[in-house]
Design an enzyme around this catalytic site. Structure first.
Site, PDB file in Angstrom:
ATOM      1  N   ASP A  67      -6.330  -8.171   0.190  1.00  0.00           N
ATOM      2  CA  ASP A  67      -5.913  -8.369  -1.201  1.00  0.00           C
ATOM      3  C   ASP A  67      -5.125  -9.653  -1.378  1.00  0.00           C
ATOM      4  O   ASP A  67      -4.803 -10.354  -0.411  1.00  0.00           O
ATOM      5  CB  ASP A  67      -5.081  -7.173  -1.689  1.00  0.00           C
ATOM      6  N   ASN A 136       2.909   5.768  -2.506  1.00  0.00           N
ATOM      7  CA  ASN A 136       2.121   6.562  -3.454  1.00  0.00           C
ATOM      8  C   ASN A 136       0.693   6.784  -2.968  1.00  0.00           C
ATOM      9  O   ASN A 136      -0.162   7.249  -3.718  1.00  0.00           O
ATOM     10  CB  ASN A 136       2.120   5.921  -4.841  1.00  0.00           C
ATOM     11  N   HIS A 138      -1.496   4.444  -1.851  1.00  0.00           N
ATOM     12  CA  HIS A 138      -2.489   3.386  -2.023  1.00  0.00           C
ATOM     13  C   HIS A 138      -2.832   2.731  -0.685  1.00  0.00           C
ATOM     14  O   HIS A 138      -1.999   2.635   0.206  1.00  0.00           O
ATOM     15  CB  HIS A 138      -2.031   2.340  -3.047  1.00  0.00           C
ATOM     16  N   GLU A 143      -4.567   1.632  -6.321  1.00  0.00           N
ATOM     17  CA  GLU A 143      -3.548   2.568  -6.768  1.00  0.00           C
ATOM     18  C   GLU A 143      -4.158   3.942  -7.065  1.00  0.00           C
ATOM     19  O   GLU A 143      -5.378   4.085  -7.152  1.00  0.00           O
ATOM     20  CB  GLU A 143      -2.877   2.013  -8.032  1.00  0.00           C
TER      21      GLU A 143
END
EC number: 3.5.99.6
Length: 256
Positions: A67, A136, A138, A143
Site C-alpha cells: 500500500d 481493527n 485490517h 478496512e
C-alpha cells in the site's frame, strides 16, 4: 492455516524470516510482497542480519509493497516509498528497480491501480506475502467491510487506523485520510501468506482472524480461505485464542 505461538517478538521475527529466507534460497528470483507498519520490522532486521553475514541475497528478488498513502510526497519520511527504501531495499540489498510501490500521487487512480495489478501478474504473481494486522483486523489497508474479492484500489482509512498510525506522524490529523492498497482478492492470490503480530493490542484481531467466522468485518479472517497461510504471534497476541494449547501442541509435533 498454521498458527505458531512463540514466547517473544524476536522469536516471531526469526520464525517468519526463516520462511522468507528459505524461499529466496530455493528461488533467488522469488517475488515477495512486503508490508510496512511495526509488525514486520523485526523480520526485516533479522533478514538484514543474514544478508550482512553473507548468508542470504535478495539481489535478484522482486518485491511489491502492499500500500501507499494518497497525496504524500514520495520524499516524505513516512511515505511508503521512503519506508520501503529505508527498511527493506537498502538493508536487504534489493535492486531498487525490482521493487514496486503503489503510486499515491497519480491523479488517475483507476489507471495507476490497474497498472499495479498488471505488474504483479506480469511478474508471475507474489510467491510469499508478508502481512501485519491492524487492531481493527485490517490487512494491507483493507478496512472492515472491504470486499473479500477486492483488487488494488483507493480506500478511505478508518479513524482508528489513522489514530494507530499517528505514532509515525506529528498528530492523527497529519495521517493521510486515503490510501492505495492491494485488495483482499489480490492478497489472496499470493502463493504463501505469512502474517505476524505482537502484543496484547492485536489479540482480538488475531482471535477473530484465526477462529472467528469469515467476515468482511474482520478482513484478516480471509486467511482462512488460503491453502498456505501461516500466522506467527507472540504470547500476548495469542492471549484470546481459544485453541492456543492445540496450536502449541501441533507446532511441537509438526511432521517432518
Amino acid at each position: 492455516m498454521e498458527v505458531i505461538i512463540l514466547d517473544t517478538e524476536r522469536e516471531v521475527a526469526r520464525e517468519a524470516a526463516d520462511l522468507v529466507a528459505g524461499l529466496v534460497r530455493r528461488t533467488p528470483t522469488a517475488v515477495l510482497g512486503v508490508a510496512t507498519g511495526s509488525s514486520p520490522q523485526g523480520i526485516y532486521r533479522e533478514l538484514a542480519r543474514r544478508v550482512a553475514a553473507g548468508d542470504l541475497s535478495f539481489a535478484r528478488a522482486r518485491a511489491f509493497a502492499l500500500d501507499e498513502y494518497v497525496g504524500l510526497p514520495r520524499e516524505h519520511a513516512e511515505s511508503y516509498h521512503s519506508v520501503i527504501a529505508r527498511d527493506v531495499v537498502a538493508p536487504l540489498g534489493f535492486d531498487a528497480d525490482l521493487v514496486r510501490v503503489p503510486d499515491g500521487l497519480d491523479p488517475d487512480t483507476d489507471a495507476s491501480t490497474d497498472r499495479y495489478e498488471r505488474a504483479i501478474a506480469e511478474a508471475g504473481g507474489v510467491d510469499l506475502q508478508i502481512l501485519g494486522i491492524g487492531t481493527n483486523g485490517h490487512i494491507g489497508f483493507n478496512e472492515p467491510t472491504s470486499s473479500l474479492a477486492s483488487r488494488t484500489r483507493i480506500k478511505t482509512l478508518a479513524p482508528q487506523t489513522r489514530r494507530d498510525n499517528a505514532r509515525f506522524f506529528s498528530s492523527p490529523a497529519d495521517v493521510p485520510a486515503h490510501c492505495i492498497t492491494q485488495g483482499l482478492g489480490t492478497i489472496l492470490e499470493a502463493r504463501q501468506l505469512v502474517l505476524v503480530a505482537q502484543g496484547a493490542s492485536k489479540a482480538s484481531a488475531i482471535a477473530h482472524a484465526v477462529e472467528g467466522p469469515l467476515s468482511s468485518m474482520w478482513p484478516g479472517s480471509l486467511l482462512q480461505l488460503h491453502p498456505h497461510a501461516t500466522v506467527i504471534v507472540d504470547e500476548a497476541a495469542a492471549s484470546e485464542l481459544q485453541l492456543g494449547e492445540y496450536y502449541r501442541y501441533a507446532y511441537a509435533n509438526k511432521p517432518a
